[in-house]
Design a protein around this motif. Structure first.
Motif, PDB file in Angstrom:
ATOM      1  N   ALA A 125       1.005  -1.297   3.536  1.00  0.00           N
ATOM      2  CA  ALA A 125       1.820  -1.233   2.326  1.00  0.00           C
ATOM      3  C   ALA A 125       2.720  -0.008   2.374  1.00  0.00           C
ATOM      4  N   VAL A 126       3.817  -0.096   1.657  1.00  0.00           N
ATOM      5  CA  VAL A 126       4.689   1.048   1.415  1.00  0.00           C
ATOM      6  C   VAL A 126       4.346   1.608   0.041  1.00  0.00           C
ATOM      7  N   ALA A 127       4.145   2.915  -0.031  1.00  0.00           N
ATOM      8  CA  ALA A 127       3.721   3.549  -1.276  1.00  0.00           C
ATOM      9  C   ALA A 127       4.743   4.569  -1.729  1.00  0.00           C
ATOM     10  N   TYR A 128       4.931   4.646  -3.040  1.00  0.00           N
ATOM     11  CA  TYR A 128       5.881   5.586  -3.640  1.00  0.00           C
ATOM     12  C   TYR A 128       5.175   6.366  -4.738  1.00  0.00           C
ATOM     13  N   THR A 129       5.372   7.686  -4.737  1.00  0.00           N
ATOM     14  CA  THR A 129       4.801   8.543  -5.764  1.00  0.00           C
ATOM     15  C   THR A 129       5.916   9.092  -6.642  1.00  0.00           C
ATOM     16  N   PRO A 130       5.995   8.711  -7.909  1.00  0.00           N
ATOM     17  CA  PRO A 130       7.024   9.248  -8.809  1.00  0.00           C
ATOM     18  C   PRO A 130       6.841  10.746  -9.028  1.00  0.00           C
ATOM     19  N   ALA A 131       7.792  11.327  -9.719  1.00  0.00           N
ATOM     20  CA  ALA A 131       7.802  12.780  -9.908  1.00  0.00           C
ATOM     21  C   ALA A 131       6.586  13.274 -10.680  1.00  0.00           C
ATOM     22  N   ILE A 132       6.020  12.438 -11.553  1.00  0.00           N
ATOM     23  CA  ILE A 132       4.893  12.906 -12.369  1.00  0.00           C
ATOM     24  C   ILE A 132       3.651  13.182 -11.537  1.00  0.00           C
ATOM     25  N   GLY A 133       3.521  12.566 -10.352  1.00  0.00           N
ATOM     26  CA  GLY A 133       2.496  12.946  -9.398  1.00  0.00           C
ATOM     27  C   GLY A 133       1.132  12.329  -9.564  1.00  0.00           C
ATOM     28  N   VAL A 134       0.793  11.788 -10.736  1.00  0.00           N
ATOM     29  CA  VAL A 134      -0.546  11.226 -10.941  1.00  0.00           C
ATOM     30  C   VAL A 134      -0.561   9.717 -10.747  1.00  0.00           C
ATOM     31  N   VAL A 135       0.589   9.113 -10.431  1.00  0.00           N
ATOM     32  CA  VAL A 135       0.703   7.671 -10.258  1.00  0.00           C
ATOM     33  C   VAL A 135       1.250   7.378  -8.868  1.00  0.00           C
ATOM     34  N   GLU A 136       0.697   6.346  -8.215  1.00  0.00           N
ATOM     35  CA  GLU A 136       1.231   5.831  -6.951  1.00  0.00           C
ATOM     36  C   GLU A 136       1.497   4.343  -7.107  1.00  0.00           C
ATOM     37  N   LEU A 137       2.599   3.888  -6.551  1.00  0.00           N
ATOM     38  CA  LEU A 137       2.963   2.476  -6.586  1.00  0.00           C
ATOM     39  C   LEU A 137       2.984   1.951  -5.162  1.00  0.00           C
ATOM     40  N   HIS A 138       2.258   0.836  -4.909  1.00  0.00           N
ATOM     41  CA  HIS A 138       2.150   0.248  -3.576  1.00  0.00           C
ATOM     42  C   HIS A 138       2.654  -1.190  -3.596  1.00  0.00           C
ATOM     43  N   ALA A 139       3.255  -1.600  -2.482  1.00  0.00           N
ATOM     44  CA  ALA A 139       3.604  -3.005  -2.271  1.00  0.00           C
ATOM     45  C   ALA A 139       3.375  -3.314  -0.804  1.00  0.00           C
ATOM     46  N   GLY A 140       2.597  -4.379  -0.509  1.00  0.00           N
ATOM     47  CA  GLY A 140       2.252  -4.614   0.879  1.00  0.00           C
ATOM     48  C   GLY A 140       1.838  -6.029   1.191  1.00  0.00           C
ATOM     49  N   TYR A 141       1.385  -6.202   2.439  1.00  0.00           N
ATOM     50  CA  TYR A 141       1.013  -7.500   2.987  1.00  0.00           C
ATOM     51  C   TYR A 141      -0.308  -7.353   3.739  1.00  0.00           C
ATOM     52  N   GLY A 142      -1.127  -8.405   3.689  1.00  0.00           N
ATOM     53  CA  GLY A 142      -2.375  -8.405   4.434  1.00  0.00           C
ATOM     54  C   GLY A 142      -2.630  -9.740   5.099  1.00  0.00           C
ATOM     55  N   TYR A 143      -3.268  -9.686   6.282  1.00  0.00           N
ATOM     56  CA  TYR A 143      -3.695 -10.895   6.989  1.00  0.00           C
ATOM     57  C   TYR A 143      -5.208 -10.920   6.998  1.00  0.00           C
ATOM     58  N   PHE A 144      -5.781 -12.095   6.646  1.00  0.00           N
ATOM     59  CA  PHE A 144      -7.227 -12.254   6.557  1.00  0.00           C
ATOM     60  C   PHE A 144      -7.648 -13.446   7.411  1.00  0.00           C
ATOM     61  N   TYR A 145      -8.703 -13.240   8.187  1.00  0.00           N
ATOM     62  CA  TYR A 145      -9.276 -14.336   8.974  1.00  0.00           C
ATOM     63  C   TYR A 145     -10.778 -14.326   8.757  1.00  0.00           C
ATOM     64  N   GLY A 146     -11.348 -15.473   8.366  1.00  0.00           N
ATOM     65  CA  GLY A 146     -12.768 -15.534   8.081  1.00  0.00           C
ATOM     66  C   GLY A 146     -13.436 -16.773   8.625  1.00  0.00           C
ATOM     67  N   GLU A 147     -14.746 -16.676   8.776  1.00  0.00           N
ATOM     68  CA  GLU A 147     -15.565 -17.796   9.229  1.00  0.00           C
ATOM     69  C   GLU A 147     -16.755 -17.950   8.290  1.00  0.00           C
ATOM     70  N   PRO A 148     -17.297 -19.178   8.169  1.00  0.00           N
ATOM     71  CA  PRO A 148     -18.405 -19.414   7.233  1.00  0.00           C
ATOM     72  C   PRO A 148     -19.719 -18.816   7.726  1.00  0.00           C
ATOM     73  N   PHE A 149     -20.658 -18.738   6.812  1.00  0.00           N
ATOM     74  CA  PHE A 149     -21.978 -18.177   7.097  1.00  0.00           C
ATOM     75  C   PHE A 149     -22.763 -19.069   8.047  1.00  0.00           C
ATOM     76  N   GLY A 150     -23.536 -18.452   8.945  1.00  0.00           N
ATOM     77  CA  GLY A 150     -24.439 -19.189   9.825  1.00  0.00           C
ATOM     78  C   GLY A 150     -23.724 -19.944  10.925  1.00  0.00           C
ATOM     79  N   ASP A 151     -24.256 -21.119  11.258  1.00  0.00           N
ATOM     80  CA  ASP A 151     -23.737 -21.915  12.366  1.00  0.00           C
ATOM     81  C   ASP A 151     -22.695 -22.941  11.940  1.00  0.00           C
ATOM     82  N   MET A 152     -22.233 -22.880  10.708  1.00  0.00           N
ATOM     83  CA  MET A 152     -21.246 -23.834  10.241  1.00  0.00           C
ATOM     84  C   MET A 152     -19.925 -23.653  10.986  1.00  0.00           C
ATOM     85  N   ASP A 153     -19.262 -24.766  11.280  1.00  0.00           N
ATOM     86  CA  ASP A 153     -17.976 -24.734  11.968  1.00  0.00           C
ATOM     87  C   ASP A 153     -16.851 -24.499  10.964  1.00  0.00           C
TER      88      ASP A 153
END
Length: 226
Positions: free
Chosen positions: A67-95
């Protein structure tokens, strides 16, 4: 401090009773978080994560996110915008496997809680594009609490990290199925060590609660700033 500790204890342990079925296997969640400044107010932040259903086997999920993050002048806030890739498989021997492309927008807010306690809030909005499924959106809120052992945070090598995150689905009617508005809740408690000013590590236990199951995971995390 006493009231804060009591609240964290309740969040971490009493929620187990909310789920109907507990899974006995304890999983392993390995995380690496990075932060790279690209100016006074801008930075690139992201993470890589690897999860297993059991401590040493049965792959569950891989995550790569930035993500790209921006901190405004006030300093206590951060704003993020980004992308994620997720790959998963089921529990146990399930295909089968599932891949997901996900956009997210974050609002981070720092709270002044004294010299020995640091608190951060994160509000996350997600747009989820899951393989062979309808579009989904989700809202997440997390509170992060770090309790330091010294009055000066910069001198505190060890600290106690706690966090709790709740997930709320944006849509409940999906293709051929209905899901609950409440998606899940994560509660974590552990111990952290500040290796240097730019590097720290954490280890702890997390309990994942859904509408009908609960499961424990050992979480190992590394945080690095460049």
């Amino acid at each position: 401090m006493k009231n804060l500790s009591s609240l964290l204890f309740i969040l971490l342990f009493c929620q187990v009773g909310l789920s109907q079925n507990g899974l006995s296997e304890t999983g392993l969640w390995s995380q690496y978080f990075y932060s790279l400044p690209i100016g006074n107010k801008w930075k690139v932040a992201g993470d890589f994560q690897y999860r297993t259903y059991e401590l040493s086997s049965d792959f569950q999920q891989f995550i790569a996110r930035a993500a790209v993050a921006y901190t405004p002048a006030i300093g206590v806030v951060e704003l993020h915008a980004g992308y994620g890739y997720f790959y998963g498989e089921p529990f146990g021997d399930m295909d089968g496997s599932t891949s997901e492309h996900r956009l997210h927008q974050d609002v981070w807010l720092d709270t002044n809680a004294g010299k020995t306690v640091s608190i951060r809030h994160r509000f996350r909005f997600e747009e989820r594009f899951v393989e062979n499924q309808d579009f989904r959106s989700r809202v997440r809120y997390t509170i992060f609490v770090n309790i330091h052992f010294y009055k000066d945070e910069q001198q505190s090598k060890f600290y106690l990290p706690f966090w709790n995150e709740v997930f709320i689905n944006g849509e409940t009617q999906l293709r051929n199925t209905t899901v609950n508005r409440f998606d899940r809740n994560w509660s974590f408690g552990g111990v952290g060590y500040r290796i240097s000013q730019d590097l720290r590590a954490q280890a702890g236990y997390m309990r994942e609660i859904t509408s009908n199951t609960s499961k424990g995971q050992l979480v190992l995390s590394v945080f690095q700033s460049f």
